[in-house]
Design an enzyme around this catalytic site. Structure first.
Site, PDB file in Angstrom:
ATOM      1  N   LYS A  40     104.572 104.596 -11.640  1.00  0.00           N
ATOM      2  CA  LYS A  40     104.778 103.151 -11.581  1.00  0.00           C
ATOM      3  C   LYS A  40     103.407 102.529 -11.403  1.00  0.00           C
ATOM      4  O   LYS A  40     102.750 102.728 -10.386  1.00  0.00           O
ATOM      5  CB  LYS A  40     105.696 102.765 -10.424  1.00  0.00           C
ATOM      6  CG  LYS A  40     105.830 101.255 -10.294  1.00  0.00           C
ATOM      7  CD  LYS A  40     106.562 100.808  -9.052  1.00  0.00           C
ATOM      8  CE  LYS A  40     106.199  99.353  -8.784  1.00  0.00           C
ATOM      9  NZ  LYS A  40     106.828  98.832  -7.567  1.00  0.00           N
TER      10      LYS A  40
ATOM     11  N   GLY B  31     108.018  91.605  -1.890  1.00  0.00           N
ATOM     12  CA  GLY B  31     108.345  91.411  -0.480  1.00  0.00           C
ATOM     13  C   GLY B  31     108.836  90.018  -0.127  1.00  0.00           C
ATOM     14  O   GLY B  31     109.173  89.755   1.015  1.00  0.00           O
TER      15      GLY B  31
END
Lengths: 326, 256
Positions: free
Chosen positions: B95, B156
């Protein structure tokens, strides 16, 4: 009964004291040449904050940790001034989350915070105040405990490799921390980095946690304008080496608490790895003739009083404590 | 869905950071049904395999590991981290995160394209964390990526899909590329919305890790993603501006 305690970190010292108090004939074996030279206790924050820890730790930590608040003041100078939890304005949701997951605190507004800590007046709109919590100086505490043990007739033999020289004792209590991975395969290290600053321009008298979405950090006063700033929490068994990234984060936290920290003198930068089991909870486990006491993770000074009591009760009175004998 | 010729039964990819303990992480992974977990490799942990204790716990979960380059700010850093991750985890999957802005953690798309090109040439199978920008998406595909992972909102933040229109356009433009919404998901409804837009999967971390009960939240996400996927396959109705009665009114008795 003759008991050998291996390891003179906070777990070993408190265990030896608990055994001595129950009448055992105790000696401590420590691999390093001097007190706390290789113990991760040396880098601890020394916060006695069971209710704050409840934000991310299991209820067992909150429960056992409360013993520390009565235990330490009986043996060493420990403060009971409470602890503060703050967040910068942009991280306000973090403070709400912290409040939802903990109890035994009061909410302070800007004025009330200023009354408690005048140097923080006007810097934070809201705070949580955990009045019953406390803090201590870990290194001073280890020294005083060692002296107390010495006075009670418990020798600490430094520079002794306990595996090479099998101790002559009826029972062995192994408090080696991360070094006990040879007997505890599910024990891992969680690296922490910290620094110590001298900043006489700032006067803060109780531990402060500064919440941030990525790095929860705390600043613990050591007295005389000295502050410990900690601590990172990295899934790594590496014990030394402090990265620039971590230092920037720790210094930013101090600076966010009060800009005068920018002028602070850096006294020390340190790191070590904390011993932890997969659930980050402590264990007392039998391994042949040894009683292993380990896995205190970030809670060495908070949990060692309760675990020492249990370990001594297991050795001397054959009591069992299912909550820690997993 | 298929990612780099690997058939995946679950459309939830779960991050492994920020859990209260590895034991709770393990509970959450099991409850989520995820078959892929992302693991952040900081280079300091890679050195001498100091992070082995934690990686062993992840490996014992029996799921596929998608290492990530979280925290890298340049293509060079990201490439070095990817190479280390391949060695540590024994997988060509990566990733790819190249962070452009420290505050919003939004991707540096220029560094991303550069790093993706290097890594694809080195045989990596790259899952790039990108924006919904179609030009960047084209470049990433040209560089050799066969999966794209646009953000929902900043990492987040838990804000959900900031730009559903952009994500819808991206889905329409690349009907055959596996698309994964990565980052910004806060609630199961956000994940369901991504799936209803036709996305192939959702990747999230904080929403589960920071929940009061991570395993219960992981289960909720699993259900939401299944519901969103089923809705997409069922061809949802189009929204209209005016009410459309579900029962015809013409000829109703007693109506004036």
């Amino acid at each position: 009964m003759r008991v050998a305690v291996i390891g003179a970190g906070v777990m070993g010292l408190t265990t030896a004291l608990a055994l001595r108090e129950q009448g055992a004939d105790v000696e401590i074996l420590e691999r390093s040449a001097s007190l706390a030279a290789e113990a991760c206790s040396r880098f601890a924050g020394g916060m006695l904050a069971p209710w704050c820890e409840g934000e991310s730790a299991e209820p067992l930590v909150v429960r056992l940790g409360q013993e520390a608040l009565d235990y330490w003041p009986r043996h060493v100078p420990a403060e009971r001034l409470g602890s503060l939890v703050l967040a910068q304005r942009r991280d306000a949701p973090e403070l709400d989350r912290f409040a939802r997951r903990t109890d035994r605190f009061e909410r302070l507004d800007e004025a009330a915070l200023g009354e408690l800590e005048p140097d923080l007046a006007g810097r934070f709109a809201r705070a949580l105040f955990f009045r019953e919590e406390g803090h201590l100086d870990p290194r001073e505490t280890l020294k005083l405990l060692a002296a107390k043990l010495e006075a009670a007739g418990v020798p600490i033999r430094f520079g002794v490799d306990a595996d090479a020289n099998a101790p002559a004792a009826d029972r062995i209590v192994d408090c080696r921390g991360l070094a006990a991975q040879d007997r505890l395969p599910d024990l891992r290290g969680v690296k922490g980095e910290m620094l110590i600053l001298r900043c006489p321009d700032v006067s803060v008298s109780r531990p402060v946690r500064l919440l941030h979405p990525r790095f929860p950090l705390y600043i613990v006063p050591r007295g005389g304008g000295v502050y410990m700033v900690g601590a990172t929490s990295i899934e790594s068994g590496e014990r030394s080496r402090v990265t620039a990234r971590s230092m920037v984060e720790l210094l930013n936290a101090a600076y966010a608490l009060h800009p005068a920290f920018a002028e602070a003198e850096i006294l020390e930068i340190g790191s070590d790895a904390r011993p932890a089991f997969p659930d980050n909870l402590p264990r007392i486990r039998r391994d042949g003739d040894r009683l292993m006491v380990n896995g205190l993770y970030r809670h060495g000074f908070l949990l060692s009083p309760a675990l020492a009591r249990m370990a001594a009760d297991i050795v001397m009175n054959d009591v069992s404590f299912p909550e820690v004998t997993r | 869905m298929k990612a780099y010729d690997v058939e995946l039964g679950s459309r939830l990819l779960l991050g492994t950071a920020q859990y209260p303990s590895p034991a709770i992480l393990a509970d959450a992974v099991r409850a989520s049904g995820a078959e892929v977990v992302t693991v952040s490799l900081r280079r300091e942990s890679g050195r001498d395999r100091a992070g082995q204790g934690f990686w062993d716990l992840i490996r014992d979960l029996g799921v596929r590991v998608l290492p990530n380059t979280a925290g890298c700010h340049t293509a060079k850093e990201a490439v070095a981290t990817a190479q280390m991750a391949r060695e540590v985890f024994g997988t060509a999957w990566i990733k790819l995160e190249v962070i452009g802005d420290h505050d919003t953690l939004q991707p540096d798309v220029f560094g991303l394209v550069e790093a993706a090109g290097i890594l694809c040439r080195e045989g990596f199978e790259v899952f790039p964390y990108t924006t919904e920008d179609l030009g960047v998406a084209d470049r990433l595909l040209e560089a050799g990526c066969r999966v794209l992972m646009p953000w929902g909102a900043p990492i987040g933040s838990g804000r959900g899909l900031s730009n559903p229109y952009g994500l819808r356009t991206m889905r329409a433009r690349f009907p055959d590329v596996p698309l994964v919404v990565d980052a910004g998901i806060g609630l199961p409804s956000h994940a369901a919305q991504a799936m209803e837009l036709g996305y192939d999967a959702v990747l999230l971390n904080t929403a589960v890790a920071k929940a009061g009960d991570p395993a219960a939240m992981a289960r909720a996400f699993r259900q939401a993603i299944e519901a969103g996927r089923a809705a997409w396959l069922a061809d949802p109705m189009d929204a209209r501006d005016m009410a459309a009665p579900s029962t015809p009114v013409l000829g109703m008795a007693f109506r004036e």
